[in-house]
Design a protein around this motif. Structure first.
Motif, mmCIF file in Angstrom:
data_model
loop_
_atom_site.group_PDB
_atom_site.id
_atom_site.type_symbol
_atom_site.label_atom_id
_atom_site.label_comp_id
_atom_site.label_asym_id
_atom_site.label_seq_id
_atom_site.Cartn_x
_atom_site.Cartn_y
_atom_site.Cartn_z
ATOM 1 N N SER A 1 0.844 -1.192 0.000
ATOM 2 C CA SER A 1 0.000 0.000 0.000
ATOM 3 C C SER A 1 0.880 1.244 0.000
ATOM 4 O O SER A 1 2.081 1.178 0.300
ATOM 5 C CB SER A 1 -0.892 0.016 1.238
ATOM 6 O OG SER A 1 -0.097 0.169 2.413
ATOM 7 N N VAL A 2 0.280 2.395 -0.310
ATOM 8 C CA VAL A 2 1.029 3.652 -0.315
ATOM 9 C C VAL A 2 1.579 3.949 1.072
ATOM 10 O O VAL A 2 2.713 4.422 1.223
ATOM 11 C CB VAL A 2 0.137 4.814 -0.803
ATOM 12 C CG1 VAL A 2 0.817 6.161 -0.591
ATOM 13 C CG2 VAL A 2 -0.214 4.630 -2.276
ATOM 14 N N LYS A 3 0.820 3.633 2.104
ATOM 15 C CA LYS A 3 1.286 3.847 3.481
ATOM 16 C C LYS A 3 2.519 2.997 3.775
ATOM 17 O O LYS A 3 3.501 3.475 4.375
ATOM 18 C CB LYS A 3 0.167 3.517 4.459
ATOM 19 C CG LYS A 3 0.512 3.817 5.921
ATOM 20 C CD LYS A 3 -0.676 3.558 6.827
ATOM 21 C CE LYS A 3 -0.313 3.868 8.281
ATOM 22 N NZ LYS A 3 -1.475 3.638 9.194
ATOM 23 N N GLN A 4 2.493 1.734 3.336
ATOM 24 C CA GLN A 4 3.644 0.851 3.544
ATOM 25 C C GLN A 4 4.856 1.335 2.756
ATOM 26 O O GLN A 4 5.991 1.335 3.236
ATOM 27 C CB GLN A 4 3.290 -0.573 3.127
ATOM 28 C CG GLN A 4 2.312 -1.287 4.055
ATOM 29 C CD GLN A 4 1.895 -2.633 3.479
ATOM 30 O OE1 GLN A 4 1.471 -2.734 2.324
ATOM 31 N NE2 GLN A 4 2.023 -3.683 4.283
ATOM 32 N N LEU A 5 4.600 1.765 1.512
ATOM 33 C CA LEU A 5 5.692 2.259 0.683
ATOM 34 C C LEU A 5 6.333 3.493 1.289
ATOM 35 O O LEU A 5 7.554 3.649 1.262
ATOM 36 C CB LEU A 5 5.176 2.596 -0.715
ATOM 37 C CG LEU A 5 4.865 1.413 -1.629
ATOM 38 C CD1 LEU A 5 4.187 1.889 -2.901
ATOM 39 C CD2 LEU A 5 6.137 0.670 -1.973
ATOM 40 N N ALA A 6 5.503 4.378 1.830
ATOM 41 C CA ALA A 6 6.032 5.594 2.461
ATOM 42 C C ALA A 6 6.969 5.223 3.596
ATOM 43 O O ALA A 6 8.080 5.764 3.713
ATOM 44 C CB ALA A 6 4.887 6.460 2.967
ATOM 45 N N ALA A 7 6.555 4.277 4.415
ATOM 46 C CA ALA A 7 7.382 3.859 5.550
ATOM 47 C C ALA A 7 8.651 3.158 5.080
ATOM 48 O O ALA A 7 9.758 3.438 5.558
ATOM 49 C CB ALA A 7 6.578 2.945 6.462
ATOM 50 N N ASN A 8 8.527 2.253 4.113
ATOM 51 C CA ASN A 8 9.682 1.501 3.621
ATOM 52 C C ASN A 8 10.705 2.384 2.917
ATOM 53 O O ASN A 8 11.882 2.041 2.844
ATOM 54 C CB ASN A 8 9.223 0.406 2.662
ATOM 55 C CG ASN A 8 8.437 -0.684 3.351
ATOM 56 O OD1 ASN A 8 8.528 -0.850 4.568
ATOM 57 N ND2 ASN A 8 7.640 -1.425 2.600
ATOM 58 N N SER A 9 10.236 3.539 2.398
ATOM 59 C CA SER A 9 11.136 4.447 1.690
ATOM 60 C C SER A 9 11.698 5.534 2.593
ATOM 61 O O SER A 9 12.456 6.392 2.127
ATOM 62 C CB SER A 9 10.401 5.101 0.511
ATOM 63 O OG SER A 9 9.849 4.130 -0.342
#
Length: 325
Positions: free
Chosen positions: A285-293
């Motif tokens: 998800s976009v939320k997960q991607l934000a955190a992973n990046s």
């Protein structure tokens, strides 16, 4: 409007002929259904005579540059030669440089791909401007034209009607940029769809072999490893300097010298590239991607991604999936 593709001894035949074909076909496709052709494509050499490309093939042109009073855009292909210094100091290149300066002063869009960027440097058109070239000649570009702001690994840059692009095949992106600049985004999309290439301008970094990066810019490679290795943890310029064992000032200086970026710009770009890869290869998800990046929240991630790519994360993911076989 007229677009001029320049030919000269040693230039890449594929870039010269390919640019002419792509631009002429683009004009034909844009003018379908009875519409007027938006531009004419001319070929020219210094004296209007045929020239020998890098493969020894003799190619004809339409005119001499002296016979062209004005143009809307000019495309300069890359070249190959045994001695770059001798080639660049040849009388014909000097004359072409003077003509390019006049054309730019009269309002033309001046474009060059790969090593053709050096001809713009000889014309003084890179002075005080951001520019790029193919990765293996970046250091030479910076050394030969110290007044230019050469950006490491950038695929295409426009700065005040001077357009430069990277590798030997970047003339494709260059031609689409010319169509986009002169005729608009919809015309560029028509041309790109016909040529089966991506119409979206690339805003990330061009591919650079790690072996070259390690030799030419080992400091940059180590800095990228630090930012990517941080994972979900935010990284500041101070954090990066500390991890590399240098002062904040030294970090800023070395990044500026190597790739023309500030520490913040460098960190943001590496994080964007990480996010782009995750969008292409995962279903996070976009939320997960934000955190992973390494972004603090999804909103800041969306803003940063749009700034670099010109589209939302969702739109980018959708586009990449439609292009997969």
């Amino acid at each position: 409007m007229e677009i001029v593709v320049l030919g000269f001894n040693g230039c890449l035949g594929a870039a010269f002929v390919g640019s002419v074909d792509m631009l002429r076909l683009s004009s034909d496709m844009i003018s379908k259904d009875g519409k007027r052709q938006p531009f004419q494509v001319l070929t020219a050499t210094f004296d209007g005579k045929p020239f020998d490309d890098s493969g020894g093939r003799r190619l004809n042109v339409d005119k001499s540059v002296a016979a062209i009073a004005g143009s809307s855009a000019i495309v300069v292909p890359g070249y190959l030669c045994e001695s770059n210094a001798d080639f660049l100091s040849s009388p014909q290149i000097g004359a072409l440089s003077s003509w390019l300066r006049r054309q730019h002063a009269w309002g033309a869009l001046i474009c060059a791909s790969c090593s053709g960027v050096f001809i713009l440097g000889e014309a003084g058109l890179l002075d005080g401007r951001r520019c790029t070239t193919t990765w293996w000649r970046h250091d030479e570009l910076r050394s030969r034209y110290p007044r230019a702001e050469a950006i490491w690994g950038a695929p295409l840059i426009e700065d005040r009607r001077i357009v430069t692009s990277g590798g030997p095949l970047s003339w494709i992106d260059l031609c689409l940029h010319v169509v986009r600049s002169l005729c608009g985004a919809e015309a560029a999309k028509i041309a790109a769809d016909f040529a089966v290439v991506d119409t979206a301008p690339s805003t990330g970094s061009a591919y650079v072999p790690l072996s070259h990066l390690a030799v030419a810019n080992s400091f940059v490679l180590e800095a990228e490893h630090v930012v990517r290795g941080a994972g979900e943890d935010p990284v500041t310029g101070q954090d990066l300097a500390r991890a590399l064992g240098v002062s904040d000032r030294t970090l800023s200086r070395r990044l500026k010298e190597a790739i023309g970026e500030t520490p913040k710009q460098f960190i943001d770009r590496v994080r964007f590239e990480t996010a782009r890869m995750l969008l292409e290869t995962t279903s996070c998800s976009v939320k997960q991607l934000a955190a992973n990046s390494g972004y603090s929240d999804a909103a800041s991630f969306r803003r940063a991604f749009y700034r670099y790519s010109g589209m939302t994360p969702a739109a980018y993911r959708s586009r990449t999936r439609t292009r997969q076989p």
